[in-house]
Design a protein around this motif. Structure first.
Motif, PDB file in Angstrom:
ATOM      1  N   THR A  50       0.824  -1.202   0.000  1.00  0.00           N
ATOM      2  CA  THR A  50       0.000   0.000   0.000  1.00  0.00           C
ATOM      3  C   THR A  50       0.861   1.254   0.000  1.00  0.00           C
ATOM      4  O   THR A  50       0.588   2.213  -0.729  1.00  0.00           O
ATOM      5  CB  THR A  50      -0.933   0.002   1.225  1.00  0.00           C
TER       6      THR A  50
ATOM      7  N   ARG B  20       0.980   4.042  -2.939  1.00  0.00           N
ATOM      8  CA  ARG B  20       0.644   5.410  -2.532  1.00  0.00           C
ATOM      9  C   ARG B  20       1.765   6.389  -2.907  1.00  0.00           C
ATOM     10  O   ARG B  20       1.507   7.526  -3.319  1.00  0.00           O
ATOM     11  CB  ARG B  20       0.389   5.426  -1.026  1.00  0.00           C
TER      12      ARG B  20
ATOM     13  N   HIS C 206       1.551   7.172  -6.495  1.00  0.00           N
ATOM     14  CA  HIS C 206       0.450   8.120  -6.687  1.00  0.00           C
ATOM     15  C   HIS C 206       0.903   9.543  -6.371  1.00  0.00           C
ATOM     16  O   HIS C 206       0.557  10.494  -7.083  1.00  0.00           O
ATOM     17  CB  HIS C 206      -0.713   7.709  -5.791  1.00  0.00           C
TER      18      HIS C 206
ATOM     19  N   GLU D  95      -7.514  -8.712  -6.495  1.00  0.00           N
ATOM     20  CA  GLU D  95      -6.889  -8.047  -5.351  1.00  0.00           C
ATOM     21  C   GLU D  95      -5.886  -6.985  -5.795  1.00  0.00           C
ATOM     22  O   GLU D  95      -5.798  -5.909  -5.188  1.00  0.00           O
ATOM     23  CB  GLU D  95      -6.218  -9.088  -4.459  1.00  0.00           C
TER      24      GLU D  95
ATOM     25  N   GLN E   5      -6.106  -5.297  -8.579  1.00  0.00           N
ATOM     26  CA  GLN E   5      -6.926  -4.195  -9.062  1.00  0.00           C
ATOM     27  C   GLN E   5      -7.539  -3.424  -7.898  1.00  0.00           C
ATOM     28  O   GLN E   5      -7.578  -2.186  -7.909  1.00  0.00           O
ATOM     29  CB  GLN E   5      -8.027  -4.719  -9.989  1.00  0.00           C
ATOM     30  N   GLY E   6      -8.014  -4.131  -6.895  1.00  0.00           N
ATOM     31  CA  GLY E   6      -8.597  -3.478  -5.729  1.00  0.00           C
ATOM     32  C   GLY E   6      -7.589  -2.613  -4.996  1.00  0.00           C
ATOM     33  O   GLY E   6      -7.922  -1.522  -4.514  1.00  0.00           O
ATOM     34  N   LEU E   7      -6.341  -3.083  -4.915  1.00  0.00           N
ATOM     35  CA  LEU E   7      -5.291  -2.294  -4.270  1.00  0.00           C
ATOM     36  C   LEU E   7      -5.082  -0.971  -5.000  1.00  0.00           C
ATOM     37  O   LEU E   7      -5.026   0.099  -4.385  1.00  0.00           O
ATOM     38  CB  LEU E   7      -3.985  -3.095  -4.242  1.00  0.00           C
TER      39      LEU E   7
ATOM     40  N   GLU F 187      -7.151   0.595  -7.123  1.00  0.00           N
ATOM     41  CA  GLU F 187      -8.341   1.444  -7.087  1.00  0.00           C
ATOM     42  C   GLU F 187      -8.524   2.089  -5.718  1.00  0.00           C
ATOM     43  O   GLU F 187      -8.997   3.224  -5.615  1.00  0.00           O
ATOM     44  CB  GLU F 187      -9.567   0.629  -7.483  1.00  0.00           C
ATOM     45  N   SER F 188      -8.138   1.385  -4.657  1.00  0.00           N
ATOM     46  CA  SER F 188      -8.294   1.937  -3.304  1.00  0.00           C
ATOM     47  C   SER F 188      -7.351   3.110  -3.050  1.00  0.00           C
ATOM     48  O   SER F 188      -7.563   3.897  -2.124  1.00  0.00           O
ATOM     49  CB  SER F 188      -8.042   0.851  -2.259  1.00  0.00           C
ATOM     50  N   GLU F 189      -6.298   3.231  -3.880  1.00  0.00           N
ATOM     51  CA  GLU F 189      -5.328   4.310  -3.697  1.00  0.00           C
ATOM     52  C   GLU F 189      -5.455   5.397  -4.762  1.00  0.00           C
ATOM     53  O   GLU F 189      -4.522   6.167  -4.975  1.00  0.00           O
ATOM     54  CB  GLU F 189      -3.905   3.729  -3.688  1.00  0.00           C
ATOM     55  N   GLY F 190      -6.599   5.451  -5.444  1.00  0.00           N
ATOM     56  CA  GLY F 190      -6.860   6.573  -6.332  1.00  0.00           C
ATOM     57  C   GLY F 190      -6.494   6.370  -7.791  1.00  0.00           C
ATOM     58  O   GLY F 190      -6.261   7.345  -8.514  1.00  0.00           O
ATOM     59  N   TYR F 191      -6.458   5.114  -8.228  1.00  0.00           N
ATOM     60  CA  TYR F 191      -6.176   4.820  -9.627  1.00  0.00           C
ATOM     61  C   TYR F 191      -7.409   4.252 -10.318  1.00  0.00           C
ATOM     62  O   TYR F 191      -8.288   3.659  -9.676  1.00  0.00           O
ATOM     63  CB  TYR F 191      -5.061   3.777  -9.760  1.00  0.00           C
TER      64      TYR F 191
END
Length: 325
Positions: free
Chosen positions: A135, A139, A142, A190, A192-194, A196-200
């Motif tokens: 994460t 991040r 990002h 998972e 993809q979820g990682l 998307e959860s950080e703003g992608y």
């Protein structure tokens, strides 16, 4: 005696039985250390669509094989972040000019300024991290990217997406044992979820089988001469040969559940707070059956309209069906 270069190699100070698997393979002469091989790396580069105007950052370049491919695209700048000093030294040797550099640092805390970069990518490195560090690295990418910038990853993955947790844990433990480094691949969902959860916003992904140590893949990745060099070094190094055969055995054991994935994501565009709120409300008022009068017009709209009704009187009803601006 190994048929390798005289330059210091990552992990040189370690014996073969203690060395992390990826550096052992490099010590034995393997240059392509990515789970999907050279072909999946090339697909990632094509999907990133790098050109002369791009500012590129690479996390963990390793021996610099992908860096060389990227530099052939002649980006405006290239910065690599590598935690191993020996690996960083190898990469720095073929970089030229002030716009190309390799710094020693951590992917989760690069110390680089908010550049911003247009492209950030990393290969075969997130899979080796704990969930928390995954994460933090995503991040950090990002943070470094400009709005709309592209982020590419090339990693191990588990298949299918509904793989049970006990099998995941078994694969992770066996991989970590033979590679001598914590290895925690995720399923495609998972990964993809990682992101998307950080703003992608994930734009594309490609999955290929995990055939890293298969003979035909060795020839495809290393060429005939490189494959012969690797085979010769295996013959000359009994402990290295034992380790490599152990890795190949685990890869083969879990061939139905191990794969490689390339994923390209875009940093979501940042919309300043309050911007476009009136257009969104305006559109909603036009489409809502509760509307009576468009607040931007002076004439009633539609057969529901009444010239005597007030737009402000129906805002609560319209708000119920409006998307957040």
């Amino acid at each position: 005696m190994l048929a390798t270069e005289t330059n210091p190699m990552p992990g040189d100070e370690l014996k073969a039985e203690k060395m992390p698997g990826h550096w052992l393979l490099a010590r034995l002469g393997k240059r392509v250390l990515r789970p999907g091989g050279r072909q999946l790396t090339l697909r990632m580069i094509d999907a990133l669509n790098i050109g002369p105007s791009d500012a590129v950052i690479e996390f963990a370049p390793g021996l610099g094989e992908t860096a060389r491919m990227i530099l052939n695209k002649k980006p405006a700048s290239y910065t690599a972040v590598e935690c191993d000093e020996d690996a960083a030294g190898l990469v720095q040797k073929f970089l030229q000019g002030p716009e190309q550099r390799c710094v020693v640092g951590l992917a989760e805390d690069t110390g680089l300024p908010d550049v911003p970069a247009t492209v950030v990518y990393g290969e075969a490195m997130l899979s080796m991290q704990t969930p928390e560090k995954k994460t933090r690295i995503v991040r950090e990418a990002h943070r470094l990217l400009q709005s709309g910038g592209r982020y590419g990853i090339h990693e191990l993955c588990l298949i299918p997406d509904n793989l049970d947790e006990s099998t995941k844990l078994e694969i992770q433990n066996d991989l970590s044992t033979v590679i001598h480094h914590g290895t925690r691949p995720l399923t495609i969902a998972e990964w993809q979820g990682l992101l998307e959860s950080e703003g992608y916003l994930v734009q594309t992904h490609t999955q290929v089988p995990m055939h890293m140590l298969e003979p035909w893949r060795l020839i495809q990745d290393e060429g005939v001469f490189g494959s012969m060099r690797f085979a010769f070094n295996l013959l000359c190094n009994p402990e290295g040969r034992r380790r490599v055969l152990g890795m190949r055995q685990v890869f083969h054991k879990y061939r139905d559940h191990l794969a490689a994935v390339m994923m390209i994501a875009k940093k979501k565009e940042v919309v300043p707070q309050g911007r476009n709120r009136r257009p969104a409300l305006h559109k909603c008022l036009k489409t809502s059956v509760f509307r009576r009068l468009d607040p931007c017009d002076s004439e009633p709209i539609g057969h529901h309209c009444s010239p005597f009704s007030s737009a402000t009187a129906i805002l609560p009803a319209a708000k119920m069906s409006c998307p957040t601006a």
